[in-house]
Design a protein around this motif. Structure first.
Motif, short mmCIF file in Angstrom:
data_model
loop_
_atom_site.label_atom_id
_atom_site.label_comp_id
_atom_site.label_asym_id
_atom_site.label_seq_id
_atom_site.Cartn_x
_atom_site.Cartn_y
_atom_site.Cartn_z
N THR A 514 0.82 -1.20 0.00
CA THR A 514 0.00 0.00 0.00
C THR A 514 0.86 1.25 0.00
N ALA A 515 2.03 1.19 0.66
CA ALA A 515 2.90 2.35 0.73
C ALA A 515 3.39 2.80 -0.64
N LEU A 516 3.33 1.93 -1.64
CA LEU A 516 3.74 2.33 -2.99
C LEU A 516 2.84 3.42 -3.57
N ASP A 517 1.61 3.55 -3.06
CA ASP A 517 0.73 4.63 -3.51
C ASP A 517 1.34 6.00 -3.21
N ASP A 518 2.07 6.07 -2.10
CA ASP A 518 2.70 7.33 -1.71
C ASP A 518 4.15 7.42 -2.15
N TYR A 519 4.59 6.45 -2.93
CA TYR A 519 5.98 6.46 -3.40
C TYR A 519 5.96 6.15 -4.90
N PRO A 520 5.53 7.11 -5.72
CA PRO A 520 5.36 6.84 -7.16
C PRO A 520 6.65 6.47 -7.88
N LYS A 521 7.81 6.95 -7.41
CA LYS A 521 9.06 6.60 -8.09
C LYS A 521 9.32 5.10 -8.02
N MET A 522 9.10 4.52 -6.85
CA MET A 522 9.31 3.08 -6.71
C MET A 522 8.26 2.31 -7.50
N ALA A 523 7.02 2.78 -7.48
CA ALA A 523 5.96 2.11 -8.23
C ALA A 523 6.25 2.16 -9.73
N ARG A 524 6.73 3.31 -10.23
CA ARG A 524 7.04 3.42 -11.66
C ARG A 524 8.22 2.52 -12.04
N LEU A 525 9.20 2.43 -11.14
CA LEU A 525 10.35 1.55 -11.40
C LEU A 525 9.88 0.11 -11.58
N LEU A 526 9.01 -0.35 -10.72
CA LEU A 526 8.49 -1.72 -10.83
C LEU A 526 7.71 -1.90 -12.13
N GLU A 527 6.85 -0.96 -12.44
CA GLU A 527 6.01 -1.10 -13.62
C GLU A 527 6.81 -1.01 -14.91
N ARG A 528 7.83 -0.17 -14.92
CA ARG A 528 8.60 0.07 -16.14
C ARG A 528 9.65 -1.00 -16.40
N ASP A 529 10.37 -1.40 -15.37
CA ASP A 529 11.55 -2.24 -15.56
C ASP A 529 11.38 -3.69 -15.11
N TYR A 530 10.28 -4.03 -14.46
CA TYR A 530 10.15 -5.36 -13.86
C TYR A 530 8.79 -5.97 -14.21
N GLU A 531 8.75 -7.29 -14.13
CA GLU A 531 7.50 -8.00 -14.35
C GLU A 531 7.28 -9.00 -13.22
N LEU A 532 6.04 -9.17 -12.84
CA LEU A 532 5.68 -10.08 -11.76
C LEU A 532 5.74 -11.52 -12.27
N VAL A 533 6.51 -12.37 -11.58
CA VAL A 533 6.71 -13.75 -12.04
C VAL A 533 6.18 -14.79 -11.06
N ARG A 534 6.02 -14.42 -9.80
CA ARG A 534 5.59 -15.43 -8.83
C ARG A 534 5.09 -14.74 -7.57
N ILE A 535 4.10 -15.34 -6.94
CA ILE A 535 3.63 -14.88 -5.64
C ILE A 535 3.74 -16.04 -4.66
N ILE A 536 4.42 -15.79 -3.55
CA ILE A 536 4.61 -16.80 -2.51
C ILE A 536 4.14 -16.18 -1.20
N ASP A 537 3.05 -16.68 -0.66
CA ASP A 537 2.46 -16.13 0.56
C ASP A 537 2.28 -14.61 0.42
N ASP A 538 2.98 -13.85 1.25
CA ASP A 538 2.82 -12.39 1.23
C ASP A 538 3.83 -11.69 0.32
N PHE A 539 4.53 -12.44 -0.51
CA PHE A 539 5.62 -11.86 -1.29
C PHE A 539 5.33 -11.95 -2.79
N ALA A 540 5.45 -10.83 -3.46
CA ALA A 540 5.35 -10.79 -4.92
C ALA A 540 6.76 -10.62 -5.48
#
Length: 578
Positions: A514-540
């Motif tokens: 949820t804290a990524l809503d208030d940290y757009p630079k980190m959210a943009r970094l994830l969206e631009r340079d990374y892709e979600l490959v696996r979810i394990i329990d509470d970890f993406a």
């Protein structure tokens, strides 16, 4: 057949006397309790804090510096202990526990010495030492191996050196060594260094009455000079290594903001009373009953009251420090427990002597009292099982009995609390080991540093958890440092955690996701340079995209979704493909 006038061998005489001694079986019960407690500590795995200390220790052994190269906001003493443990015993979860058990045995020996000197009874001290070891183990994996744990061992050593009698020609050496102990305790937790004041007052009273003002000032001066040695050595280490500014920012700016969270709407008397109530009545019923018995039952020994008042002097400083911090976590009492157990051991020993006068019935009543009182209260109240149930599972695992035939099954059952799960950390670490090369960098956007330790991957940032970036104070500076670190060392994977909510630590009820809503630079970094490959329990788990940067989406897209929504949709897609 031997003549009646011929005395039996000395060994037989000693054996008979030992068996007839009313304290014989009490002593063996105490020894068994110490051995049982040490075994349980050796079987503890890491909690979250222990993972932090181990990661920082790794960096120290590689020539790095706390706060500058790897960040946490605890004082430096605990990092040095974990580094020493891993240097001596190798990199394992057992290494710091081995050092902790050595400290526990030293603590018990010190309390036995104090019992003999102040209470005139080695057995009273032994009972107190066994109680200290038991309550220490009852703090479980999360609240042991902490700065207060090792600071408590130093506190007992400081008390021993305070009352120890040495030849006049060596007392300056003893006072200097006592000062070094209090200086070292300061490096684990500053209020513990305040024991120097109590020791100085005790020595001034003891020597000043017959030596005048000089005898009052000499011990205080020696203690102050001794305490300065470890403190100045540590300061010189950071200054010469170029980490002074990071040290002062962490301990001088971040920590006060962290402490101030707990003082909103509270008063000092209320905080101190709560700390006192917790220490005396909520940690252990045996501690509470034993302490009350020590005060209520008339003194049996000449220096008994002197010893109790001396211990209460140290306890009052500890409680003031706990109240000042304002968090009241169970491990904050780790250094106070040995002191309370020392006095409680005296009270339990008095009860034992009273019960003996009632014969076999009294002895049975005392044994029943110990069993009931030991099971009445656990110092840790956020675990799904009692300490005794957990101990049975651990011991059965070691002996090859019970359902937990593998360490992983045991960890899955025992080593989780709230949002933390050691088993989940291991699963994430295995997944990362398969996806990343050994020389890749990793970044965990969350509060789970144990993942770094399990994978042995290098952190892309000095911040091995994101509390500074989520805290309501000083986060702009922390975020700027994080962005600089990630730009210099782009991580091969980023792990985003959810459900890690710590209002007492961050001042917010947001989790990392949820804290990524208030940290757009980190959210943009994830969206631009990374892709979600696996979810394990509470970890993406996100890995870097294969396409070059030029082929990625532009930084500014008018129809761009909000970062939180984009992450939610990516997570849903990943869950659908698991």
């Amino acid at each position: 057949m031997p003549s009646a006038s011929v005395p039996p061998p000395a060994a037989q005489v000693l054996l008979r006397l030992g068996v007839r001694d009313s304290d014989y079986w009490l002593a063996w019960l105490a020894y068994a309790t110490v051995a049982f407690s040490c075994l349980q500590v050796l079987l503890f795995s890491f909690g979250r804090d222990q993972g932090i200390y181990a990661v920082v220790a790794d960096k120290i052994l590689d020539g790095g510096l706390p706060y500058r190269d790897v960040w946490d906001f605890k004082p430096p003493g605990i990092f040095l202990v974990y580094a020493l443990a891993q240097a001596l015993f190798g990199k394992s979860m057992l290494a710091p526990r081995l050092l902790e058990v050595v400290g526990m045995l030293g603590m018990v020996a010190g309390i036995v010495f104090l019992g003999k000197q102040l209470f005139g009874s080695r057995h009273a001290g032994l009972l107190g030492g066994a109680l200290a070891a038991l309550v220490h183990a009852e703090l479980e994996f999360w609240h042991t191996g902490q700065p207060e744990s090792f600071g408590g061992f130093l506190t007992v050593l400081g008390l021993v050196l305070t009352i120890a009698e040495v030849p006049r020609s060596r007392r300056f050496l003893r006072w200097g060594a006592l000062g070094v102990v209090w200086g070292a305790a300061f490096l684990f937790k500053p209020p513990l260094g305040g024991g120097l004041v109590v020791s100085a007052a005790y020595l001034a009273r003891r020597h000043g009455a017959r030596g005048g003002p000089r005898a009052v000032l000499e011990p205080a001066l020696c203690l102050a000079m001794g305490a300065a040695v470890p403190v100045l050595a540590c300061a010189a280490w950071f200054w010469l290594a170029g980490g002074w500014s990071e040290l002062t920012w962490t301990l001088g700016e971040f920590v006060p903001g962290y402490t101030a969270l707990s003082w909103q709407g509270r008063s000092a008397p209320t905080m101190f009373y709560y700390a006192l109530e917790e220490a005396f009545f909520r940690l252990s019923a045996l501690l509470a009953f034993g302490f009350i018995a020590a005060i209520v039952i008339r003194p049996l020994f000449g220096r008994e009251r002197e010893g109790v008042f001396l211990v209460l002097g140290f306890v009052s400083l500890h409680l003031a420090g706990i109240a000042m911090q304002g968090k009241f976590f169970a491990y904050h009492y780790g250094a106070t427990i040995p002191l309370l157990a020392f006095v409680a051991g005296l009270g339990l020993y008095k009860l034992w002597r009273r019960c003996l006068s009632a014969g076999a019935g009294g002895t049975a009543a005392f044994a029943l009292f110990l069993i009931v009182a030991a099971s009445m209260r656990d110092p840790v109240r956020d675990l799904p099982q009692t300490f005794w149930q957990r101990s049975l599972a651990r011991t059965g695992h070691v002996l090859g009995l019970g359902p937990y035939r593998s360490t992983e099954l045991l960890e899955q059952e025992l080593y989780y609390v709230s949002d933390y799960s050691l088993n989940a950390d291991r699963r994430v670490a295995r997944e990362l080991d398969e996806r990343l090369a050994p020389d890749d960098f990793l970044y965990v956007w969350g509060f789970e540093p144990t993942i770094y330790w399990l994978t042995e991957l290098r952190s892309a940032s000095r911040f091995i958890y994101n509390v500074p970036q989520r805290a309501l104070w000083g986060r702009d500076a922390a975020r700027a440092l994080l962005e600089r670190d990630l730009e210099a060392r782009p991580p091969g994977a980023i792990v985003v955690q959810r459900n890690d909510v710590f209002p007492a630590v961050t001042g917010s009820y947001d989790d990392s996701r949820t804290a990524l809503d208030d940290y757009p630079k980190m959210a943009r970094l994830l969206e631009r340079d990374y892709e979600l490959v696996r979810i394990i329990d509470d970890f993406a788990l996100y890995t870097r995209r294969d396409e070059p940067r030029a082929a990625r989406a532009p930084r500014h897209t008018p129809a761009r979704k909000r970062p939180r929504r984009a992450l939610d949709e990516a997570r849903a897609r990943a869950e659908g493909t698991r």
